[in-house]
Design an enzyme around this catalytic site. Structure first.
Site, mmCIF file in Angstrom:
data_model
loop_
_atom_site.group_PDB
_atom_site.id
_atom_site.type_symbol
_atom_site.label_atom_id
_atom_site.label_comp_id
_atom_site.label_asym_id
_atom_site.label_seq_id
_atom_site.Cartn_x
_atom_site.Cartn_y
_atom_site.Cartn_z
ATOM 1 N N HIS A 18 0.840 -1.206 0.000
ATOM 2 C CA HIS A 18 0.000 0.000 0.000
ATOM 3 C C HIS A 18 0.875 1.256 0.000
ATOM 4 C CE1 HIS A 18 -3.141 -2.705 2.156
ATOM 5 N NE2 HIS A 18 -3.639 -2.449 0.959
ATOM 6 N N LYS A 42 -16.844 -8.704 7.932
ATOM 7 C CA LYS A 42 -16.621 -9.763 8.908
ATOM 8 C C LYS A 42 -15.124 -10.052 8.950
ATOM 9 C CE LYS A 42 -19.695 -12.296 6.783
ATOM 10 N NZ LYS A 42 -19.841 -13.536 6.155
ATOM 11 N N ARG A 93 -2.214 -6.380 -8.604
ATOM 12 C CA ARG A 93 -1.138 -7.340 -8.354
ATOM 13 C C ARG A 93 -1.242 -8.429 -9.410
ATOM 14 N NH1 ARG A 93 -3.062 -7.805 -2.411
ATOM 15 N NH2 ARG A 93 -4.881 -7.141 -3.578
ATOM 16 N N SER A 131 -2.926 -7.853 2.583
ATOM 17 C CA SER A 131 -3.223 -7.758 4.019
ATOM 18 C C SER A 131 -3.587 -9.131 4.572
ATOM 19 C CB SER A 131 -4.388 -6.792 4.260
ATOM 20 O OG SER A 131 -4.058 -5.500 3.831
HETATM 21 P P1 ADP Z 1 -9.863 -3.920 -0.763
HETATM 22 O O1 ADP Z 1 -10.592 -4.732 0.256
HETATM 23 O O2 ADP Z 1 -10.625 -2.725 -1.235
HETATM 24 O O3 ADP Z 1 -9.266 -4.702 -1.894
HETATM 25 P P2 ADP Z 1 -7.142 -3.661 0.230
HETATM 26 O O4 ADP Z 1 -6.693 -2.917 1.434
HETATM 27 O O5 ADP Z 1 -6.922 -5.126 0.191
HETATM 28 O O6 ADP Z 1 -8.679 -3.280 0.081
HETATM 29 O O7 ADP Z 1 -6.482 -3.032 -1.075
HETATM 30 C C1 ADP Z 1 -6.670 -1.680 -1.378
HETATM 31 C C2 ADP Z 1 -6.001 -1.400 -2.706
HETATM 32 O O8 ADP Z 1 -4.587 -1.545 -2.570
HETATM 33 C C3 ADP Z 1 -6.413 -2.325 -3.846
HETATM 34 O O9 ADP Z 1 -6.458 -1.584 -5.047
HETATM 35 C C4 ADP Z 1 -5.306 -3.326 -3.893
HETATM 36 O O10 ADP Z 1 -5.148 -3.875 -5.207
HETATM 37 C C5 ADP Z 1 -4.126 -2.452 -3.538
HETATM 38 N N1 ADP Z 1 -3.045 -3.268 -2.982
HETATM 39 C C6 ADP Z 1 -3.124 -4.149 -1.975
HETATM 40 N N2 ADP Z 1 -1.928 -4.743 -1.762
HETATM 41 C C7 ADP Z 1 -1.077 -4.215 -2.662
HETATM 42 C C8 ADP Z 1 0.303 -4.445 -2.997
HETATM 43 N N3 ADP Z 1 1.024 -5.363 -2.355
HETATM 44 N N4 ADP Z 1 0.853 -3.719 -3.993
HETATM 45 C C9 ADP Z 1 0.096 -2.810 -4.671
HETATM 46 N N5 ADP Z 1 -1.209 -2.561 -4.429
HETATM 47 C C10 ADP Z 1 -1.791 -3.261 -3.453
#
Ligand code: ADP
Length: 172
Positions: A18, A42, A93, A131
């Site tokens: 992120h 959840k 990704r 995450s």
């Molecule tokens: P969501 O539940 O909306 O997918 P996330 O927190 O998992 O929320 O992801 C938010 C955004 O960050 C998404 O666009 C996701 O593709 C991006 N993202 C998550 N992990 C990475 C990463 N390792 N590298 C680049 N972008 C990421």
């Protein structure tokens, strides 16, 4: 006023993937509003307020005024419109993200033609980091300190004390 983007997500918890996306997004946009979705979820490990706090600590190094951390509820396009942002920033990704992101982008475009979905490819270093895998590994006692910002690593260690993996199975 410069171009701004909303970067929405769960951020449960924020990872270095992120952070990398925000850093690279700042090369494209003047301002990025990192927005934690309040939608009921959840199995979230951190509350939305904790996630906002972790993002603030983790993104503190970026120039003030170019980053904002916020919470939102409901449709991302409505939130983006209310903030005067012209774009929704998302990361891609492995190809597994594509299908879901494509459907979301099409729906968002249907709802609001004036807001563009912009995708940046994940940095190769963070391509496989999510995450959920970080949470799972941490809950099993793995050292995830090189995958998440330091404040997140600290908090995860508090929730899941490290197991002594090196010792192998407990002796009887
Ligand atoms: P969501 O539940 O909306 O997918 P996330 O927190 O998992 O929320 O992801 C938010 C955004 O960050 C998404 O666009 C996701 O593709 C991006 N993202 C998550 N992990 C990475 C990463 N390792 N590298 C680049 N972008 C990421």
């Amino acid at each position: 006023m410069g171009a701004s983007a909303v970067y929405p997500g769960s951020f449960d918890p924020p990872t270095l993937g992120h952070v990398s996306l925000v850093e690279r997004g700042l090369a494209v946009f003047d301002k990025i509003i990192v927005a934690v979705a309040r939608n009921p979820e959840k199995g979230a490990l951190f509350t939305v307020d904790e996630r906002v706090g972790l993002l603030k600590e983790s993104l503190g190094g970026f120039p003030e005024g170019r980053i904002e951390i916020d919470l939102f509820e409901g449709l991302t396009v409505e939130y983006a419109r209310s903030r005067g942002a012209g774009a929704i920033l998302r990361g891609l990704r492995a190809t597994s993200d594509f299908e879901y992101e494509f459907r979301m982008a099409m729906m968002n475009r249907h709802l609001e033609k004036g807001i563009q979905s912009v995708f940046l490819m994940a940095d190769h270093q963070w391509f496989y980091i999510s995450s959920s895998t970080v949470k799972e590994a941490a809950s099993l006692g793995a050292d995830i300190s090189d995958l998440v910002p330091e404040p997140v690593a600290r908090r995860l260690r508090g929730k899941f004390p490290a197991r002594r993996l090196a010792q192998g199975p407990a002796s009887r």
